[in-house]
Design a protein around this motif. Structure first.
Motif, PDB file in Angstrom:
ATOM      1  N   ASP A 269      43.596  21.311 -45.283  1.00 44.84           N
ATOM      2  CA  ASP A 269      43.071  20.527 -46.148  1.00 44.84           C
ATOM      3  C   ASP A 269      43.466  18.976 -45.477  1.00 44.84           C
ATOM      4  O   ASP A 269      42.709  18.058 -45.818  1.00 44.84           O
ATOM      5  N   ARG A 270      44.330  18.915 -44.850  1.00 44.13           N
ATOM      6  CA  ARG A 270      44.800  17.776 -44.183  1.00 44.13           C
ATOM      7  C   ARG A 270      44.060  17.691 -42.648  1.00 44.13           C
ATOM      8  O   ARG A 270      44.387  18.515 -42.214  1.00 44.13           O
ATOM      9  N   HIS A 271      43.332  16.539 -42.631  1.00 42.11           N
ATOM     10  CA  HIS A 271      42.427  16.505 -41.309  1.00 42.11           C
ATOM     11  C   HIS A 271      43.261  16.029 -40.250  1.00 42.11           C
ATOM     12  O   HIS A 271      44.291  15.362 -40.461  1.00 42.11           O
ATOM     13  N   SER A 272      43.007  16.175 -38.871  1.00 41.21           N
ATOM     14  CA  SER A 272      43.565  15.716 -37.732  1.00 41.21           C
ATOM     15  C   SER A 272      43.025  14.515 -37.457  1.00 41.21           C
ATOM     16  O   SER A 272      43.597  13.477 -36.990  1.00 41.21           O
ATOM     17  N   LYS A 273      41.725  14.365 -37.773  1.00 40.98           N
ATOM     18  CA  LYS A 273      41.037  13.177 -37.459  1.00 40.98           C
ATOM     19  C   LYS A 273      39.829  12.951 -38.464  1.00 40.98           C
ATOM     20  O   LYS A 273      39.344  13.929 -39.125  1.00 40.98           O
ATOM     21  N   PHE A 274      39.578  11.749 -38.545  1.00 42.50           N
ATOM     22  CA  PHE A 274      38.770  11.355 -39.879  1.00 42.50           C
ATOM     23  C   PHE A 274      37.621  10.437 -39.432  1.00 42.50           C
ATOM     24  O   PHE A 274      38.131   9.353 -39.028  1.00 42.50           O
ATOM     25  N   PHE A 275      36.434  10.748 -39.398  1.00 41.13           N
ATOM     26  CA  PHE A 275      35.267   9.903 -38.619  1.00 41.13           C
ATOM     27  C   PHE A 275      34.715   9.209 -39.835  1.00 41.13           C
ATOM     28  O   PHE A 275      34.056  10.027 -40.514  1.00 41.13           O
ATOM     29  N   GLU A 276      34.768   7.981 -39.973  1.00 40.20           N
ATOM     30  CA  GLU A 276      33.749   7.416 -40.831  1.00 40.20           C
ATOM     31  C   GLU A 276      33.214   6.143 -40.389  1.00 40.20           C
ATOM     32  O   GLU A 276      34.066   5.285 -39.912  1.00 40.20           O
ATOM     33  N   GLU A 277      32.183   5.560 -40.550  1.00 40.11           N
ATOM     34  CA  GLU A 277      31.907   4.349 -40.341  1.00 40.11           C
ATOM     35  C   GLU A 277      31.757   3.599 -41.541  1.00 40.11           C
ATOM     36  O   GLU A 277      31.033   4.016 -42.622  1.00 40.11           O
ATOM     37  N   PRO A 278      32.288   2.345 -41.480  1.00 39.64           N
ATOM     38  CA  PRO A 278      32.237   1.522 -42.805  1.00 39.64           C
ATOM     39  C   PRO A 278      30.745   1.029 -43.234  1.00 39.64           C
ATOM     40  O   PRO A 278      29.954   0.989 -42.208  1.00 39.64           O
ATOM     41  N   GLU A 279      30.557   0.975 -44.117  1.00 43.00           N
ATOM     42  CA  GLU A 279      29.305   0.777 -44.929  1.00 43.00           C
ATOM     43  C   GLU A 279      28.920  -0.522 -44.832  1.00 43.00           C
ATOM     44  O   GLU A 279      29.705  -1.419 -44.800  1.00 43.00           O
ATOM     45  N   ASP A 280      27.575  -0.731 -44.409  1.00 47.17           N
ATOM     46  CA  ASP A 280      27.126  -2.138 -44.315  1.00 47.17           C
ATOM     47  C   ASP A 280      26.685  -2.477 -45.725  1.00 47.17           C
ATOM     48  O   ASP A 280      25.930  -2.136 -46.481  1.00 47.17           O
ATOM     49  N   PRO A 281      27.417  -3.313 -46.309  1.00 48.19           N
ATOM     50  CA  PRO A 281      27.161  -3.793 -47.618  1.00 48.19           C
ATOM     51  C   PRO A 281      25.767  -4.630 -47.769  1.00 48.19           C
ATOM     52  O   PRO A 281      25.406  -4.587 -49.062  1.00 48.19           O
ATOM     53  N   SER A 282      25.138  -5.045 -46.784  1.00 50.27           N
ATOM     54  CA  SER A 282      24.192  -5.754 -47.161  1.00 50.27           C
ATOM     55  C   SER A 282      23.104  -4.745 -47.508  1.00 50.27           C
ATOM     56  O   SER A 282      21.921  -5.057 -47.958  1.00 50.27           O
ATOM     57  N   SER A 283      23.136  -3.342 -46.970  1.00 44.60           N
ATOM     58  CA  SER A 283      22.039  -2.488 -47.243  1.00 44.60           C
ATOM     59  C   SER A 283      22.104  -1.601 -48.387  1.00 44.60           C
ATOM     60  O   SER A 283      21.837  -0.396 -48.770  1.00 44.60           O
ATOM     61  N   ARG A 284      23.169  -1.993 -49.224  1.00 46.83           N
ATOM     62  CA  ARG A 284      23.574  -1.141 -50.408  1.00 46.83           C
ATOM     63  C   ARG A 284      22.467  -1.358 -51.489  1.00 46.83           C
ATOM     64  O   ARG A 284      21.809  -2.118 -51.824  1.00 46.83           O
ATOM     65  N   SER A 285      22.204  -0.036 -52.031  1.00 48.14           N
ATOM     66  CA  SER A 285      21.277   0.353 -52.941  1.00 48.14           C
ATOM     67  C   SER A 285      21.731   1.286 -53.933  1.00 48.14           C
ATOM     68  O   SER A 285      22.759   1.935 -53.740  1.00 48.14           O
ATOM     69  N   PHE A 286      21.021   1.724 -54.985  1.00 46.01           N
ATOM     70  CA  PHE A 286      21.254   2.928 -55.684  1.00 46.01           C
ATOM     71  C   PHE A 286      21.326   4.471 -54.769  1.00 46.01           C
ATOM     72  O   PHE A 286      22.226   5.038 -55.173  1.00 46.01           O
ATOM     73  N   PHE A 287      20.594   4.123 -53.588  1.00 41.02           N
ATOM     74  CA  PHE A 287      20.630   5.225 -52.898  1.00 41.02           C
ATOM     75  C   PHE A 287      21.448   5.380 -51.807  1.00 41.02           C
ATOM     76  O   PHE A 287      21.576   6.389 -50.981  1.00 41.02           O
ATOM     77  N   SER A 288      22.347   4.441 -51.495  1.00 42.42           N
ATOM     78  CA  SER A 288      23.177   4.192 -50.540  1.00 42.42           C
ATOM     79  C   SER A 288      24.069   5.619 -50.145  1.00 42.42           C
ATOM     80  O   SER A 288      24.292   6.194 -49.255  1.00 42.42           O
TER      81      SER A 288
END
Lengths: 453, 302
Positions: A269-288
């Protein structure tokens, strides 16, 4: 040009001229739902190509030996075996129907004359053995040629049965059935590099199996919250590392990937690595959130990279860098302004897969209107091709397609509004060694090859 | 305003998807429903937080107070089932404002619909208070009644453990009813599904969404029953939307806990006619989970 085709070295996707090779499946306009292809997978050598469909059937194609008299066409793929892998079931306890649709097929590495593959629907994984039989025994003592039993009292002499050749028969038999381990819908299976174990992942859990043992599996990931009210993400795909048998990754509906090491603890349950790209706030929408959900994750053959597919893009990640992907390729960015309509017609939930070529120099994924896209990682070029019956003359070259996002449409471009969203290419596969690709377009399987110079 | 319309549309679509997912082959798809509920939540937040101050000032006297208004008051015809016991000071205000309000109201269907839904749900004072309180919360000015709602909100009685679960679920709704700031965190479902929606949906819904169709206004002057039936007809979609919002909109839990009743009932409620009556019946004290509708069976599977 780097990676130019020719010789024995397969080139990357875009230096080649892709040509039509074959198409399998009915031409009928009326597509039966059961015939819709739901998974495509080459085996380790590329000689066998398996497809699964919504009707629970598996069709395996085998590549013919290369014909010396036709050097221009590599071996064609012809039907090798067809069998019904899964049937619809009904869970009486929960009053739920279990679909027979084949979600995934994964081949096992070949160890003897027979071929083995794992196929799974929403709940049950099956290990199938596909073996050839080209001889049969004749001259049994206790039964005659029809198979009827002979009266033992009438037997006056004994004989030794002899083997005689027969027409090749390919038999598929279920060798193991791995059932009752998943409460939620299985979305992935992945064979480990140790060739003894494999994992199966559903929305909330990942189980580790041994290929020989069907009555037990180990739960290695469980993200089900104690209180389902707090559920915020589900597992969308999982895969073992191609070389490190203790490492696997799983992707989530939030657009994150976790790499886990089974050596660190029994429950990962605890990961060794966690990959995530920060979200681009300018492209936020209902469907982000929906479009960031990862639909597929694939390690490169080298094991150094992994690729993820979300609704609008494909991203390549370096396993050593968790903060952001090293490459992002836009698949159909022109759809970003249409997300609301795509939400309405459910297309936004389509789960596209992606695949690497043998040398990991190119990646491929599908789109709508029977388009599929290839990205050359070296030259940074991309191309859009179409799988259609119009382009299905033997060895006909595929012409690159262009989608016009809006405004003036140039010649040979197709406008976004003309795209057929019912024609979606969700499943593609690339031959492990050669430049041969299999593209599933609804109920048809297209095979394309590069033009041998 | 456009955002509100868009949000409302997305909310309706989302609820339709959740409803349809019940009857799809292969059982409920957790992933898809989770995504839909996230969209629903986003849309709802946008919907509720869109200020539209101009319309609000015109509307508020009428809209939120229609909730607790006696059925005799025209606009609330069809809204109030047993009109809730008057919350402190609230109910008395609206009467004179009513005739004026209706005309100005009617931006988004869902808003009045949610108020309708709330009203239908045999609102108790707490809920009405919560609704009004919620209305009071809205940026854009609850100037009309700054004190009343907040007072009454504190009075809100959110019977814990209505669902037979006196633990967290019971606590949550209570917090929900009395929550001051709900838009940031989607409030958990209230003890009565509608009230939670009331807190969430009704409250802000108290102010008429800009762009609501004024159609319903005239009807409110009619008698309760026929008015309700008609409004039920018209508000079928919106009322249903509102009801389903209360079930699904706040959190994913809605999908799992409330929907056995709400979803199933909503499903039945989809057959229009008795629509207006349905929600009212749903929102009663009985432990709803005991009824094993196929919907709930499916939910139980999860």
């Amino acid at each position: 040009m780097a990676g130019a085709g020719g010789g024995g070295c397969p080139a990357s996707g875009n230096d080649l001229q892709w040509c039509f090779s074959q198409v399998k499946g009915a031409i009928d306009e009326d597509v039966a739902e059961a015939d819709i292809i739901s998974t495509v997978e080459f085996n380790y050598s590329g000689d066998l190509l398996a497809t699964g469909d919504k009707g629970g059937r598996v069709v395996i194609f085998q590549r013919e030996q290369e014909n010396k008299s036709h050097p221009h066409s590599r071996g064609e793929y012809n039907v090798y075996s067809t069998f019904q892998s899964h049937e619809p079931e009904f869970d009486y306890l929960k009053s739920l129907e279990i679909e027979e649709k084949i979600n995934k097929i994964r081949w096992l590495p070949q160890q003897n004359a027979a071929h083995f593959l794992l196929s799974t629907n929403d709940k049950t994984i099956k290990l199938w053995k596909i073996s050839e039989r080209d001889k049969r025994a004749e001259g049994y003592n206790l039964k005659d040629e029809d198979g009827r039993l002979r009266d033992p009292f009438r037997i006056t002499a004994l004989r030794v049965p002899i083997l005689k050749p027969m027409d090749l028969m390919v038999e598929a038999s279920p060798r193991r059935i791995f059932a009752n381990a998943h409460t939620y819908h299985i979305n992935s299976i992945s064979v480990n590099s140790d060739h003894e174990t494999y994992l199966s992942a559903d929305d909330l859990r990942i189980n580790l199996w041994h290929l020989e043992i069907t009555d037990r599996s180990f739960n290695i990931v469980d993200i089900k919250p104690a209180n389902m009210e707090e559920l915020t993400e589900v597992i969308t795909a999982a895969e073992f590392h191609p070389h490190q048998c203790n490492v696997f990754v799983y992707s989530s509906s939030k657009g994150t990937i976790r790499l886990c090491d089974m050596r660190s603890s029994a429950l990962c349950d605890r990961h060794s690595k966690f990959f995530e790209e920060p979200e681009d706030p300018s492209s936020r929408s209902f469907f982000s959130e929906i479009i960031s959900s990862i639909s597929d994750v694939k390690f490169s053959h080298s094991g150094r990279y992994m690729m993820t597919r979300d609704y609008l893009s494909v991203k390549v990640w370096d396993l050593n860098m968790e903060s952001r992907p090293v490459e992002t390729h836009q698949v159909h960015e022109y759809l970003r302004s249409k997300l609301c309509s795509l939400y309405e017609n459910d297309c936004i939930f389509d789960k596209f897969e992606c695949c690497w070529n043998g040398p990991d120099s190119a990646i491929m994924t599908g789109s709508y209107n029977n388009f599929f896209r290839m990205f050359d990682r070296n030259t940074r070029r991309d191309v859009t091709l179409e799988a259609s019956r119009e382009n299905s003359k033997p060895r006909a070259s595929l012409k690159p397609r262009r989608v016009c996002p809006g405004g003036k449409r140039k010649k040979d471009e197709i406008s976004v509004d003309s795209l057929d969203f019912n024609k979606k290419i969700l499943h593609t596969a690339w031959h492990p060694n050669d430049n041969i690709i299999a593209v599933a377009a609804t109920n048809n399987l297209y095979i394309f090859q590069d033009k041998v110079n | 305003m456009e955002f509100k319309l868009e949000a409302h549309r997305i909310v309706s679509i989302s609820l339709g998807k959740i409803y349809n997912s019940r009857v799809q082959r292969g059982g409920i798809k957790l992933h898809k429903n989770l995504l839909v509920s996230l969209v629903l939540r986003s849309a709802r937040q946008v919907y509720l937080s869109d200020p539209c101050p101009g319309l609000y000032l015109a509307g508020p006297p009428g809209a939120p107070l229609q909730l607790p208004a006696e059925p005799a008051a025209g606009p609330s015809a069809g809204w109030g089932e047993p009109p809730p016991p008057p919350a402190a000071g609230l109910e008395t205000e609206p009467q004179p404002a009513h005739p004026a309000a209706p005309g100005a109201l009617r931006a988004g269907d869902a808003e009045p619909a949610t108020t309708v839904a709330c009203a239908r749900d045999t609102l108790q004072s707490g809920e009405a208070a919560a609704a009004a309180g919620g209305a009071g919360d809205q940026a854009g000015g609850s100037d009309a009644f700054p004190e009343g709602p907040r007072e009454t909100r504190r009075d809100c009685r959110c019977p814990p453990g209505v669902e037979g679960q006196p633990g967290a679920p019971g606590a949550a709704p209570h917090g929900d009813c009395c929550a001051e700031d709900e838009p940031p965190a989607p409030p958990p479902i209230g003890p009565r599904k509608r009230p939670a929606a009331g807190a969430g949906g009704c409250g802000p819904a108290g102010r008429p969404a800009p762009g609501s169709t004024p159609v319903k206004k005239p009807r409110r002057d009619s008698e309760e029953r026929p008015g309700r039936a008609e409004e039920g007809e018209e508000e079928m979609e919106t009322g249903n939307v509102a009801n389903l919002i209360s079930i699904f909109g706040s959190s994913f839990s809605g999908l799992l806990r409330k929907s056995p009743r709400g979803g199933g009932e909503e499903a039945e409620g989809e057959e229009r006619g008795p629509e207006a009556a349905e929600p009212g019946q749903i929102c009663c004290d009985t432990a709803v989970l005991r009824d094993m509708s196929p919907w709930s069976t499916a939910i139980e599977a999860f």
